[in-house]
Scaffold this motif. Structure first.
Motif, PDB file in Angstrom:
ATOM      1  N   PHE A 125      22.407  14.553 126.851  1.00 41.98           N
ATOM      2  CA  PHE A 125      21.522  15.644 126.450  1.00 41.98           C
ATOM      3  C   PHE A 125      22.264  16.971 126.626  1.00 41.98           C
ATOM      4  O   PHE A 125      22.660  17.294 127.751  1.00 41.98           O
ATOM      5  CB  PHE A 125      20.246  15.633 127.291  1.00 41.98           C
ATOM      6  CG  PHE A 125      19.455  14.359 127.170  1.00 41.98           C
ATOM      7  CD1 PHE A 125      18.808  14.032 125.988  1.00 41.98           C
ATOM      8  CD2 PHE A 125      19.357  13.480 128.239  1.00 41.98           C
ATOM      9  CE1 PHE A 125      18.074  12.860 125.869  1.00 41.98           C
ATOM     10  CE2 PHE A 125      18.625  12.293 128.130  1.00 41.98           C
ATOM     11  CZ  PHE A 125      17.990  11.988 126.948  1.00 41.98           C
ATOM     12  N   PHE A 170      13.258  -1.184 119.595  1.00 40.61           N
ATOM     13  CA  PHE A 170      12.946  -0.119 118.637  1.00 40.61           C
ATOM     14  C   PHE A 170      12.636  -0.678 117.256  1.00 40.61           C
ATOM     15  O   PHE A 170      12.040   0.000 116.427  1.00 40.61           O
ATOM     16  CB  PHE A 170      14.099   0.882 118.538  1.00 40.61           C
ATOM     17  CG  PHE A 170      14.200   1.782 119.743  1.00 40.61           C
ATOM     18  CD1 PHE A 170      13.175   2.660 120.036  1.00 40.61           C
ATOM     19  CD2 PHE A 170      15.298   1.738 120.578  1.00 40.61           C
ATOM     20  CE1 PHE A 170      13.246   3.489 121.140  1.00 40.61           C
ATOM     21  CE2 PHE A 170      15.378   2.561 121.690  1.00 40.61           C
ATOM     22  CZ  PHE A 170      14.352   3.437 121.974  1.00 40.61           C
ATOM     23  N   GLU A 221      14.915   9.141 121.036  1.00 42.41           N
ATOM     24  CA  GLU A 221      15.062   7.695 121.233  1.00 42.41           C
ATOM     25  C   GLU A 221      15.728   7.390 122.576  1.00 42.41           C
ATOM     26  O   GLU A 221      15.328   6.483 123.305  1.00 42.41           O
ATOM     27  CB  GLU A 221      15.888   7.090 120.086  1.00 42.41           C
ATOM     28  CG  GLU A 221      16.069   5.590 120.210  1.00 42.41           C
ATOM     29  CD  GLU A 221      16.833   4.989 119.035  1.00 42.41           C
ATOM     30  OE1 GLU A 221      16.405   5.176 117.891  1.00 42.41           O
ATOM     31  OE2 GLU A 221      17.854   4.315 119.286  1.00 42.41           O
ATOM     32  N   MET A 222      16.741   8.207 122.897  1.00 39.20           N
ATOM     33  CA  MET A 222      17.463   7.998 124.149  1.00 39.20           C
ATOM     34  C   MET A 222      16.517   8.149 125.348  1.00 39.20           C
ATOM     35  O   MET A 222      16.558   7.366 126.292  1.00 39.20           O
ATOM     36  CB  MET A 222      18.592   9.024 124.227  1.00 39.20           C
ATOM     37  CG  MET A 222      19.771   8.616 125.049  1.00 39.20           C
ATOM     38  SD  MET A 222      21.275   9.396 124.386  1.00 39.20           S
ATOM     39  CE  MET A 222      21.119  11.061 125.001  1.00 39.20           C
ATOM     40  N   ALA A 223      15.658   9.158 125.290  1.00 42.91           N
ATOM     41  CA  ALA A 223      14.733   9.384 126.399  1.00 42.91           C
ATOM     42  C   ALA A 223      13.680   8.281 126.457  1.00 42.91           C
ATOM     43  O   ALA A 223      13.347   7.784 127.545  1.00 42.91           O
ATOM     44  CB  ALA A 223      14.067  10.754 126.250  1.00 42.91           C
ATOM     45  N   VAL A 224      13.168   7.888 125.309  1.00 40.72           N
ATOM     46  CA  VAL A 224      12.179   6.799 125.273  1.00 40.72           C
ATOM     47  C   VAL A 224      12.812   5.526 125.819  1.00 40.72           C
ATOM     48  O   VAL A 224      12.210   4.783 126.592  1.00 40.72           O
ATOM     49  CB  VAL A 224      11.664   6.568 123.829  1.00 40.72           C
ATOM     50  CG1 VAL A 224      10.854   5.282 123.742  1.00 40.72           C
ATOM     51  CG2 VAL A 224      10.830   7.754 123.373  1.00 40.72           C
ATOM     52  N   ASN A 225      14.061   5.292 125.453  1.00 40.90           N
ATOM     53  CA  ASN A 225      14.799   4.132 125.934  1.00 40.90           C
ATOM     54  C   ASN A 225      14.896   4.128 127.467  1.00 40.90           C
ATOM     55  O   ASN A 225      14.907   3.080 128.109  1.00 40.90           O
ATOM     56  CB  ASN A 225      16.202   4.137 125.306  1.00 40.90           C
ATOM     57  CG  ASN A 225      16.939   2.829 125.496  1.00 40.90           C
ATOM     58  OD1 ASN A 225      18.135   2.804 125.692  1.00 40.90           O
ATOM     59  ND2 ASN A 225      16.228   1.704 125.458  1.00 40.90           N
ATOM     60  N   ARG A 263      17.850  11.078 117.794  1.00 44.91           N
ATOM     61  CA  ARG A 263      18.659  10.384 118.778  1.00 44.91           C
ATOM     62  C   ARG A 263      18.231  10.698 120.216  1.00 44.91           C
ATOM     63  O   ARG A 263      18.083   9.818 121.054  1.00 44.91           O
ATOM     64  CB  ARG A 263      20.124  10.766 118.569  1.00 44.91           C
ATOM     65  CG  ARG A 263      21.052  10.610 119.786  1.00 44.91           C
ATOM     66  CD  ARG A 263      21.209   9.167 120.238  1.00 44.91           C
ATOM     67  NE  ARG A 263      21.576   8.293 119.170  1.00 44.91           N
ATOM     68  CZ  ARG A 263      22.830   8.126 118.736  1.00 44.91           C
ATOM     69  NH1 ARG A 263      23.801   8.751 119.299  1.00 44.91           N
ATOM     70  NH2 ARG A 263      23.072   7.306 117.750  1.00 44.91           N
ATOM     71  N   TYR A 264      18.015  11.999 120.492  1.00 46.39           N
ATOM     72  CA  TYR A 264      17.685  12.392 121.865  1.00 46.39           C
ATOM     73  C   TYR A 264      16.310  11.869 122.266  1.00 46.39           C
ATOM     74  O   TYR A 264      16.090  11.484 123.416  1.00 46.39           O
ATOM     75  CB  TYR A 264      17.750  13.915 122.012  1.00 46.39           C
ATOM     76  CG  TYR A 264      19.131  14.471 121.739  1.00 46.39           C
ATOM     77  CD1 TYR A 264      20.251  13.876 122.319  1.00 46.39           C
ATOM     78  CD2 TYR A 264      19.324  15.552 120.903  1.00 46.39           C
ATOM     79  CE1 TYR A 264      21.531  14.364 122.079  1.00 46.39           C
ATOM     80  CE2 TYR A 264      20.596  16.045 120.650  1.00 46.39           C
ATOM     81  CZ  TYR A 264      21.692  15.443 121.235  1.00 46.39           C
ATOM     82  OH  TYR A 264      22.939  15.924 120.987  1.00 46.39           O
ATOM     83  N   PHE A 291      19.435  11.057 134.884  1.00 46.18           N
ATOM     84  CA  PHE A 291      18.232  11.032 134.045  1.00 46.18           C
ATOM     85  C   PHE A 291      17.457   9.720 134.155  1.00 46.18           C
ATOM     86  O   PHE A 291      16.226   9.710 134.230  1.00 46.18           O
ATOM     87  CB  PHE A 291      18.603  11.304 132.577  1.00 46.18           C
ATOM     88  CG  PHE A 291      17.399  11.426 131.684  1.00 46.18           C
ATOM     89  CD1 PHE A 291      16.600  12.549 131.725  1.00 46.18           C
ATOM     90  CD2 PHE A 291      17.053  10.397 130.807  1.00 46.18           C
ATOM     91  CE1 PHE A 291      15.482  12.670 130.910  1.00 46.18           C
ATOM     92  CE2 PHE A 291      15.935  10.509 129.983  1.00 46.18           C
ATOM     93  CZ  PHE A 291      15.155  11.644 130.041  1.00 46.18           C
TER      94      PHE A 291
END
Lengths: 270, 261
Positions: free
Chosen positions: B86, B55, A169-173, A166-167, B97
């Motif tokens: 996070f 995705f 994916e969230m950062a890639v997003n 999840r983390y 972020f």
């Protein structure tokens, strides 16, 4: 006590000190009872004082060795080899673990080597290293480094592979690239387990550092312990053992303190 | 940004078996529009969002973005229901972020985040870690981060799904406030009919998996004072229409079908 607010604060400090004292007692009573029993048992000759000299005599020996400067040079030799080797091993192990964690190609290339070395008794490599590098400190420091590298890289790899998808994916997003992922996601998310790895790597490399001195060295704790056995100087033997254990305790305490600074959110994933 | 989704089919593999999550999905989203997707659990709502975000690749059909600026990260942002922050970053760093990923300098992004946090009642929490926040506050920070990132399109995956009603109401207000200022297009997934009607310009109802759009209800209630109109005829008419469709398309219908076959 002046104002009620100030009184409260003073009471708070007292409470803190009380809690600290209680913690200290809870930590120390068991070793204290053990040492006291030993002292009595040895001085009344319930046990043979040659094999089990009373702690008071061991302490006196330690104080004498410290006063003569012997202790510093012994500790210094061990700590220097350990610190040098472990530091190199940790830096390389961290890099190696991260690389394996984020790159499949690197994992394929490195993981079999690491896995092979993981369960090989590292001391078996000493003769080979001495053959290659001579009898000095170089083969020892390299072996200590290797131990740190193996254990830390294994834990780091495991930690990074365990990072919640999840983390990532969230950062890639949000547009994170690979390097940013490593710096902002993988590394901090893996940090609690990396600390576990550090604990293992440091204690295993300490074990190897002292074992190496038992086998082939004229200085350091291992050498002290071995020569004490050969000369039947049991008091010095115990000084060596207690010091070795103390280094371990200090290391654990130091790491725990460092961890609470580096990972203030530990154990609280939410 | 606007998007047109044409005859979309999305499949994925589970233990070697191909599962069709979405089939024959068509809809459009106008610039600045707020639409909700509602449907029985397992109808592929989350798959829909992940496909729009890029995705997942559709095995049939297409998604067209106009203008074609939806490429790359940060363009189509997802807000998750949980684990939406996070854990190792402070509230301020979490909120900033998106700006950090865009290369906004540290001082500027922290200031922007701090201002936004203050406007939404989170002043004094900047240096907290997520574990120190309530569930509602966490989601508020997640929503703030999404709007601060200035995406082309917002995809919200039941962001208030695990909150109690008062907190949920408060966050809906925050969301509408932020949306009203930015007029970002939003695709909002929910399983709460009231929430869908309250927030949206249009509500799309999905069938049980493989999901497809079985109804589309435009919400014509004025946004001003919409909270007070939840007992109005129009609101109730919409609600009963959506619930009827959901009942017809829900798990129950599938059983009947199987029974007949």
């Amino acid at each position: 006590m002046a104002g009620s607010g100030r009184g409260r604060r003073e009471w708070g400090v007292t409470a803190n000190r009380r809690a600290w004292l209680i913690a200290l007692v809870q930590t120390l009573w068991l070793p204290a009872v053990f040492v006291a029993f030993w002292q009595v048992a040895s001085s009344r000759e319930w046990v043979n004082p040659f094999f089990f000299p009373p702690p008071s005599k061991v302490l006196a020996t330690a104080v004498r060795m410290a006063a003569e400067g012997e202790l510093v040079s012994i500790l210094g030799a061990t700590l220097l080899r350990w610190a040098g080797g472990a530091l190199a091993g940790i830096v390389l192990g961290l890099c190696c673990g991260i690389l394996m964690g984020v790159s499949r190609a690197a994992r394929r290339a490195l993981e079999p080597i690491v896995a092979g070395l993981y369960s090989t008794p590292k001391l078996t490599l000493l003769p080979l290293l001495m053959l290659l590098l001579g009898l000095g400190d170089a083969p020892k420091v390299i072996l200590i480094a290797l131990v740190g590298l193996i254990f830390l890289s294994t834990q780091t790899l495991d930690a990074i592979r365990g990072v919640k998808q999840r983390y990532v994916e969230m950062a890639v997003n949000h547009g994170a690239g690979r390097l940013v992922l490593v710096r902002r996601i993988y590394l901090p998310a893996a940090m609690p387990q990396i600390f576990t790895g550090l604990r293992i790597a440091l204690s295993r490399s300490l074990v190897v550092a002292i074992s190496l001195e038992l086998i082939s060295s004229t200085n350091g704790l291992g050498a002290l312990i071995w020569m004490s056995w050969e000369t039947l100087a049991t008091e010095r033997l115990y000084v060596g053992i207690v010091l070795a254990a103390s280094i371990g305790i200090a290391m654990h305490r130091g790491l725990a303190a460092l961890e609470s600074v580096v990972v203030p959110w530990k154990g609280r994933q939410a | 940004m606007s998007l047109i989704c044409r005859d979309l089919r999305v499949e994925y593999e589970v233990r070697g078996k191909t599962v069709t999550a979405l089939d024959g999905i068509s809809f459009h989203l106008e610039a600045g529009e707020f639409i909700s997707l509602i449907g029985p659990s397992g109808c592929g709502k989350t798959t829909m969002l992940r496909t729009i975000a890029g995705f997942l690749k559709p095995s049939r059909g297409s998604i067209e973005f106009t203008p074609n600026g939806g490429s790359g990260g940060g363009g189509r942002l997802i807000v998750y229901q949980e684990d939406s922050l996070f854990p190792w970053m402070t509230v301020l760093d979490n909120a900033a972020f998106g700006l950090e990923m865009k290369g906004v300098p540290r001082g500027a992004r922290r200031q922007a985040a701090a201002e936004m946090l203050e406007r939404h009642g989170l002043q004094g929490r900047e240096d907290c870690y997520p574990y120190q926040l309530s569930a509602g506050m966490k989601q508020r920070v997640a929503v703030i981060r999404a709007f601060l990132s200035d995406p082309a399109l917002l995809l919200m995956d039941e962001p208030f799904g695990s909150l109690d009603s008062p907190t949920r109401f408060a966050l809906q207000e925050d969301l509408l406030d932020l949306w009203g200022r930015s007029l970002k297009p939003v695709v909002f997934v929910t399983h709460d009919v009231d929430e869908a009607i309250y927030l949206s310009d249009r509500v799309l109802v999905l069938s049980e998996g493989p999901g497809r759009v079985v109804d589309e209800a435009a919400v014509t209630l004025p946004r001003e004072g919409r909270r007070d109109s939840i007992l109005s005829e129009e609101f109730l008419r919409l609600k009963s229409r959506i619930m009827r469709v959901l009942a017809r398309e829900g798990p129950h219908s599938k059983q009947k079908e199987n029974h007949a076959a």
